[in-house]
Design a protein around this motif. Structure first.
Motif, mmCIF file in Angstrom:
data_model
loop_
_atom_site.group_PDB
_atom_site.id
_atom_site.type_symbol
_atom_site.label_atom_id
_atom_site.label_comp_id
_atom_site.label_asym_id
_atom_site.label_seq_id
_atom_site.Cartn_x
_atom_site.Cartn_y
_atom_site.Cartn_z
ATOM 1 N N LEU A 334 0.829 -1.197 0.000
ATOM 2 C CA LEU A 334 0.000 0.000 0.000
ATOM 3 C C LEU A 334 0.868 1.254 0.000
ATOM 4 O O LEU A 334 2.064 1.200 0.301
ATOM 5 C CB LEU A 334 -0.924 0.017 1.218
ATOM 6 C CG LEU A 334 -1.839 -1.195 1.418
ATOM 7 C CD1 LEU A 334 -2.646 -1.024 2.699
ATOM 8 C CD2 LEU A 334 -2.756 -1.391 0.220
ATOM 9 N N SER A 338 -1.950 4.858 3.214
ATOM 10 C CA SER A 338 -2.867 3.730 3.412
ATOM 11 C C SER A 338 -2.293 2.731 4.403
ATOM 12 O O SER A 338 -3.030 2.150 5.218
ATOM 13 C CB SER A 338 -3.145 3.041 2.070
ATOM 14 O OG SER A 338 -3.927 3.861 1.242
ATOM 15 N N PHE A 361 -8.432 1.864 0.318
ATOM 16 C CA PHE A 361 -6.977 1.885 0.368
ATOM 17 C C PHE A 361 -6.445 2.281 -1.005
ATOM 18 O O PHE A 361 -7.162 2.243 -2.015
ATOM 19 C CB PHE A 361 -6.413 0.512 0.740
ATOM 20 C CG PHE A 361 -6.497 0.174 2.196
ATOM 21 C CD1 PHE A 361 -6.275 1.135 3.181
ATOM 22 C CD2 PHE A 361 -6.788 -1.126 2.596
ATOM 23 C CE1 PHE A 361 -6.356 0.810 4.520
ATOM 24 C CE2 PHE A 361 -6.859 -1.466 3.937
ATOM 25 C CZ PHE A 361 -6.649 -0.485 4.899
ATOM 26 N N GLN A 362 -5.147 2.625 -1.029
ATOM 27 C CA GLN A 362 -4.453 2.837 -2.291
ATOM 28 C C GLN A 362 -3.353 1.786 -2.410
ATOM 29 O O GLN A 362 -2.472 1.695 -1.551
ATOM 30 C CB GLN A 362 -3.877 4.251 -2.374
ATOM 31 C CG GLN A 362 -4.948 5.319 -2.591
ATOM 32 C CD GLN A 362 -4.348 6.659 -2.969
ATOM 33 O OE1 GLN A 362 -3.436 7.133 -2.316
ATOM 34 N NE2 GLN A 362 -4.876 7.267 -4.022
ATOM 35 N N ASP A 372 -6.786 2.670 -6.734
ATOM 36 C CA ASP A 372 -7.773 2.798 -5.647
ATOM 37 C C ASP A 372 -8.520 1.482 -5.507
ATOM 38 O O ASP A 372 -9.035 0.937 -6.493
ATOM 39 C CB ASP A 372 -8.769 3.913 -5.955
ATOM 40 C CG ASP A 372 -8.111 5.284 -5.926
ATOM 41 O OD1 ASP A 372 -7.050 5.410 -5.309
ATOM 42 O OD2 ASP A 372 -8.672 6.220 -6.530
#
Length: 777
Positions: A334, A338, A361-362, A372
């Motif tokens: 992540l 995130s 989250f990314q 994303d």
């Protein structure tokens, strides 16, 4: 009547012995009812001391305590009898003076017996639960069978399941040891015709009633008690029985039915757990195949957060190899923001609940691109309830978020525009009139100029209809009504009567607002007289342009529709052929090979026919309405079922059809097949695992109109929640890996393009019914 006579009459109705005793324990007076029969109370008791009775060793002490404290006391004693069972009594002692007491003796033998039975019942229940608390599976059933035998003082007991035409014991025991499990014929047994939750009981002569039943002969059984066992999800048919056998006659006891049902409930609960565990093991291989082949970002994580499994689609989408992600900390994939959010906020809550859904989250792909995602995860535990792994799914929402940001920017621009419009209200070069309840309340300077009034006072208080030309009265009244009721703006062009009687053309825009705390209509007007003729010419040109634009839009829509039809109609036979190839690769048997080749031929034939039909659509320049022809619905259904034969076999579902009302319809064949395959595969996707899937396809006639219904008993849709979205593009309502939200959208577009309608009736947990009105007789 004297006081003594009254006292004698009162004592004659008292059934319990009453004594007057002094502080030394000497009986001064006694009364014993003639119907009271008890050994301790025979003979002449007056003058005797209660210390003489060995069953009252502390009687005098209780009397003294009662007199010293001048309050009531209670004591108990029992008297043994020849049969071995004693009789129990309760003595209520009440002080009558400083040196004497009155004692009332009540027999409580029956109450004592009931208390003893309840204690025995409680101890038995404790033995059942304590004995099985630490075991599972067949060890649990064996212990339960022995306890069952002991509880009923039986000679043998067993738990057995119905299999084919026999009764197979899964646990067989005496009260102290286990026996080898056996299988018995059901024919000629007490279990041939079982009713729901019916308790079976024969106190004696079992062998005379059922002479051919093997256990009764083999173990010299005279009596038995049994109860059928039902799985929670199959209450209509017993799964087995639980029985205790007696080599001598037996007698039932209090609470025996309750105890019998407690044992049967414990037995069927464990049998159901064993059954479901076995089913879970059998489906594990299928799950692994879905895990890797489903187009979803699946991975699994251990208790420390290391990735231990990764689906093929996950690797394909992120660009990593399996070797690169296995063993890697999941949070390391992540972005820093995130990762921090996940470790400090999400993970602690996840540890508590064992579940999280749609956490944003990314995710960083191997090439550095940021994606994303919505993160969902659930903890998988082993049979002992310990953490085994986390099953995780990532949903790529990069494009959705991009669209959402665009919408937010658009909304911000709209808000800015609204503020500017509010500022223009007082300074606008356009005339503005505000009226409420049929009275003009406010106008601006430009409106005064347009009406050719000397001042605003000439206009305020008048009706807005005074300025509307009679030719437009009816239309204007309806538009004002619509503004109030529908709360939407209305724009129109109409003739306007000025204060000097002259007539001009104006363009008016009416909007519902709140003025002085009341609903009002704000009308913006400006003079369009000078350009009316030019505008009419422009409108004529616009009409022609609109016609051309509609033609292009329809062609574009048909092009998109064709692409969707091609995708969906080709997907099912191709998926079926891929499944057949997998069967061939996993099983080299000659019969399997023959089965695969035969069905591949059918699949290829269906695929070829679909491609030819789609090619015909292309050749006809998408004018599907001109390609209507007579189509037999039964033939179209058979073709669809052949193309999804493997999916039907895997689902174990049934397709029922009824074309009694009509079987033939004039319609584009490719549309009919597309509609059927979308609705049937939709039913397969959302089948309820708790019951066998049944899909019904039938035709009906309503008011001379032809109707097609496709009904299933699957999961159903929450109409109240999703009713307006059911036929929307990319709208899904269950977490199914194959859900795309396209099929129902295509189906609605096809039906409506042919002048028909489609609607759905659905209820959660019961299923859905899609109803298509073709719009022809």
């Amino acid at each position: 009547m004297s006081e003594i006579d009254i006292q004698k009459n009162l004592l004659s109705v008292v059934k319990y012995p009453i004594f007057r005793i002094d502080k030394h324990g000497v009986i001064l007076e006694c009364h014993i009812h003639k119907d009271f029969n008890a050994l301790p109370f025979t003979g002449n008791l007056v003058g005797r001391n209660i210390n003489e009775f060995d069953y009252l060793p502390n009687g005098v002490d209780v009397i003294k305590f009662c007199l010293d404290n001048q309050k009531s006391e209670v004591t108990y004693f029992s008297v043994p009898e020849r049969e071995g069972d004693g009789r129990y009594f309760e003595v209520e002692i009440e002080p009558s003076s400083a040196s004497e007491v009155i004692a009332l003796v009540k027999e409580i033998t029956n109450r004592k017996k009931r208390e003893a039975e309840l204690i025995q019942y409680y101890n038995l229940i404790q033995d059942i639960y304590q004995g099985t608390a630490s075991s599972t599976g067949h060890a649990f059933l064996d212990h339960l069978t022995r306890q069952f035998c002991k509880a009923f003082n039986g000679d043998y007991s067993f738990i057995a399941l119905f299999e084919n035409e026999g009764l197979s014991a899964v646990s067989f025991s005496t009260y102290n040891k286990m026996l080898e499990n056996e299988t018995f014929d059901i024919a000629g047994s007490p279990f041939e015709h079982l009713h729901h939750q019916e308790i079976l009981s024969i106190p004696a002569d079992c062998q005379l009633v059922y002479p051919t039943f093997e256990p009764f002969k083999k173990y010299d059984v005279q009596g038995f008690i049994g109860i059928p066992l039902f799985y929670p999800d199959h209450q209509d048919k017993p799964a087995g029985v639980m029985c205790v056998l007696f080599q001598k006659y037996y007698h039932t006891f209090q609470h025996y039915e309750k105890i019998l049902r407690i044992f049967s409930t414990r037995a069927i609960t464990e049998l159901d757990r064993i059954r479901r565990t076995k089913q879970l093991e059998e489906s594990e291989e299928k799950f692994k195949a879905l895990y890797h082949n489903t187009p979803a970002l699946f991975n699994s994580v251990d208790a420390e957060g290391h990735i231990i499994e990764a689906g093929d689609y996950f690797l394909e989408t992120t660009g990593y190899t399996r070797e690169e992600v296995i063993g890697k900390m999941a949070f390391d994939l992540l972005t820093p923001e995130s990762k921090s959010y996940g470790m400090t906020k999400v993970f602690p809550e996840y540890v508590k609940t064992g579940y999280c859904k749609d956490v944003p989250f990314q995710f960083v792909k191997k090439n550095g691109e940021v994606m994303d995602v919505l993160f969902s995860s659930v903890v998988v535990k082993d049979n002992q309830g310990n953490f085994e792994k986390s099953l995780t799914s990532l949903q790529d929402v990069t494009e959705i978020n991009k669209r959402r940001r665009e919408i937010i920017r658009s909304e911000s621009r709209v808000s800015d525009d609204a503020q500017r419009l509010q500022s223009l209200f007082d300074h606008s070069p356009v005339g503005i009139i505000i009226h409420s309840k049929g009275i003009i309340k406010k106008i601006n300077a430009e409106a005064v100029r347009l009406t050719k009034a000397k001042s605003a006072k000439q206009i305020l208080g008048k009706s807005p209809m005074d300025f509307i030309h009679p030719d437009s009265h009816e239309v204007a009244s309806q538009r004002i009504h619509n503004i109030y009721t529908k709360k939407t703006a209305h724009k129109n062009e109409q003739k306007f009567i000025c204060m000097d009687g002259s007539i001009i053309w104006v363009e008016a825009m009416g909007t519902l607002i709140s003025f002085e705390g009341e609903p009002a209509v704000q009308i913006a007007i400006y003079d369009i007289t000078d350009r009316k003729l030019a505008q009419e010419k422009i409108l004529e040109n616009e009409k022609n342009l609109k016609h051309l634009n509609n033609h292009l839009t329809r062609q574009n829509h048909q092009l998109e529709e064709f692409a969707h039809i091609a995708s969906h109609n080709l997907r099912a036979p191709i998926t079926n052929m891929m499944s057949l190839i997998q069967i061939k690769e996993s099983d080299q048997d000659a019969a399997t090979e023959l089965f695969v080749w035969e069905n591949l031929k059918k699949g290829v034939a269906n695929l070829d026919e679909t491609i030819v039909e789609l090619n015909e659509v292309v050749k006809s320049s998408w004018e599907l309405d001109k390609r209507k022809r007579k189509v037999r619905l039964s033939s179209a259904l058979n073709k669809i079922l052949a193309s999804i034969k493997n999916e039907l076999l895997e689902s174990e579902g049934e397709i029922e059809s009824d074309f009694t009302a009509f079987d033939e319809i004039t319609y584009p064949k490719v549309y009919i097949e597309s509609i059927l395959i979308n609705l049937i595969t939709n039913g397969l996707k959302y089948a309820d695992p708790k019951r066998k899937l049944i899909i019904q396809v039938k035709t009906t006639l309503h008011d001379g109109m032809k109707r097609l219904e496709v009904k299933d008993n699957g999961l159903g849709i929450d109409i109240n929640k999703y009713g307006s979205k059911i036929f929307g593009l990319r709208k899904t309502f269950h977490n199914h890996p194959d859900a795309r939200g396209v099929g129902l959208f295509i189906t609605k577009a096809q039906v409506e393009s042919m002048g028909g309608t489609i609607r759905v009736e659905s209820e959660m947990g019961k299923g859905s019914n899609f109803i298509i009105n073709f719009g022809e007789g």
